[in-house]
Write a protein that holds these residues in place. Structure first.
Motif, PDB file in Angstrom:
ATOM      1  N   UNK A  23      38.941   6.380 -96.637  1.00  0.00           N
ATOM      2  CA  UNK A  23      37.985   5.460 -96.136  1.00  0.00           C
ATOM      3  C   UNK A  23      37.097   6.208 -94.960  1.00  0.00           C
ATOM      4  N   UNK A  24      37.407   7.552 -94.869  1.00  0.00           N
ATOM      5  CA  UNK A  24      36.441   7.896 -93.714  1.00  0.00           C
ATOM      6  C   UNK A  24      35.188   8.219 -94.308  1.00  0.00           C
ATOM      7  N   UNK A  25      34.265   8.036 -93.440  1.00  0.00           N
ATOM      8  CA  UNK A  25      32.655   8.443 -93.712  1.00  0.00           C
ATOM      9  C   UNK A  25      32.665   9.951 -93.664  1.00  0.00           C
ATOM     10  N   UNK A  26      32.854  10.653 -94.780  1.00  0.00           N
ATOM     11  CA  UNK A  26      33.008  11.981 -94.653  1.00  0.00           C
ATOM     12  C   UNK A  26      31.574  12.747 -94.648  1.00  0.00           C
ATOM     13  N   UNK A  27      30.560  12.065 -94.609  1.00  0.00           N
ATOM     14  CA  UNK A  27      29.145  12.704 -94.645  1.00  0.00           C
ATOM     15  C   UNK A  27      28.606  12.734 -93.098  1.00  0.00           C
ATOM     16  N   UNK A  28      28.978  11.704 -92.344  1.00  0.00           N
ATOM     17  CA  UNK A  28      28.738  11.692 -90.782  1.00  0.00           C
ATOM     18  C   UNK A  28      29.931  11.728 -89.916  1.00  0.00           C
ATOM     19  N   UNK A  29      30.470  12.668 -89.959  1.00  0.00           N
ATOM     20  CA  UNK A  29      31.920  12.907 -89.174  1.00  0.00           C
ATOM     21  C   UNK A  29      31.643  14.003 -88.076  1.00  0.00           C
ATOM     22  N   UNK A  30      32.423  14.121 -87.210  1.00  0.00           N
ATOM     23  CA  UNK A  30      32.322  15.122 -86.011  1.00  0.00           C
ATOM     24  C   UNK A  30      33.276  16.160 -86.328  1.00  0.00           C
TER      25      UNK A  30
END
Length: 68
Positions: A23-30
Protein backbone atom coordinates in the motif's frame (compact mmCIF):
# COMPACT_ATOMS: atom_id res chain seq x y z
CA UNK A 1 16.57 -22.04 2.61
CA UNK A 2 15.91 -18.56 1.29
CA UNK A 3 18.61 -16.67 -0.52
CA UNK A 4 20.18 -13.92 1.56
CA UNK A 5 19.62 -10.59 -0.16
CA UNK A 6 22.33 -8.02 -0.72
CA UNK A 7 22.08 -4.44 -1.98
CA UNK A 8 22.92 -5.63 -5.50
CA UNK A 9 19.85 -7.92 -5.61
CA UNK A 10 17.72 -5.02 -6.82
CA UNK A 11 14.97 -7.05 -8.52
CA UNK A 12 14.56 -9.52 -5.65
CA UNK A 13 14.45 -6.67 -3.14
CA UNK A 14 11.76 -4.93 -5.21
CA UNK A 15 9.63 -8.09 -5.22
CA UNK A 16 9.93 -8.47 -1.46
CA UNK A 17 9.18 -4.79 -0.86
CA UNK A 18 6.00 -5.14 -2.90
CA UNK A 19 4.99 -8.17 -0.84
CA UNK A 20 5.69 -6.43 2.49
CA UNK A 21 4.50 -2.89 1.61
CA UNK A 22 1.77 -3.21 -1.06
CA UNK A 23 0.00 0.00 0.00
CA UNK A 24 3.02 2.30 0.02
CA UNK A 25 3.26 5.11 -2.54
CA UNK A 26 6.50 3.81 -4.05
CA UNK A 27 6.80 6.76 -6.45
CA UNK A 28 6.88 9.49 -3.81
CA UNK A 29 8.95 8.01 -1.03
CA UNK A 30 11.89 9.10 1.06
CA UNK A 31 15.11 7.18 0.62
CA UNK A 32 15.46 7.05 4.41
CA UNK A 33 12.20 5.05 4.51
CA UNK A 34 13.25 2.87 1.58
CA UNK A 35 16.59 2.12 3.23
CA UNK A 36 14.85 1.16 6.48
CA UNK A 37 12.31 -1.08 4.72
CA UNK A 38 15.08 -2.91 2.85
CA UNK A 39 16.99 -3.43 6.10
CA UNK A 40 13.81 -4.83 7.71
CA UNK A 41 13.26 -7.49 5.03
CA UNK A 42 13.65 -10.93 6.64
CA UNK A 43 16.00 -12.23 3.91
CA UNK A 44 18.18 -9.11 3.77
CA UNK A 45 21.73 -9.49 5.03
CA UNK A 46 24.17 -6.82 3.95
CA UNK A 47 26.04 -3.92 5.44
CA UNK A 48 23.68 -0.94 5.93
CA UNK A 49 26.50 1.38 4.89
CA UNK A 50 26.96 -0.27 1.49
CA UNK A 51 23.85 1.36 0.06
CA UNK A 52 23.94 4.67 -1.77
CA UNK A 53 21.57 6.90 -3.68
CA UNK A 54 22.21 5.09 -6.97
CA UNK A 55 21.32 1.71 -5.45
CA UNK A 56 18.21 3.09 -3.75
CA UNK A 57 17.10 4.71 -7.02
CA UNK A 58 17.51 1.37 -8.79
CA UNK A 59 15.52 -0.43 -6.10
CA UNK A 60 12.77 2.19 -6.29
CA UNK A 61 12.62 1.94 -10.11
CA UNK A 62 12.44 -1.86 -9.96
CA UNK A 63 9.71 -1.67 -7.31
CA UNK A 64 7.64 0.71 -9.44
CA UNK A 65 8.05 -1.62 -12.41
CA UNK A 66 7.17 -4.64 -10.24
CA UNK A 67 3.87 -3.03 -9.30
CA UNK A 68 2.95 -2.15 -12.91
Amino acid sequence: MAKKLRWTDVQDIAIELEEHHPDVDNVNLRFTDLHRWVMELPDFQDDPNRSNEKILEAIQAAWIEERD
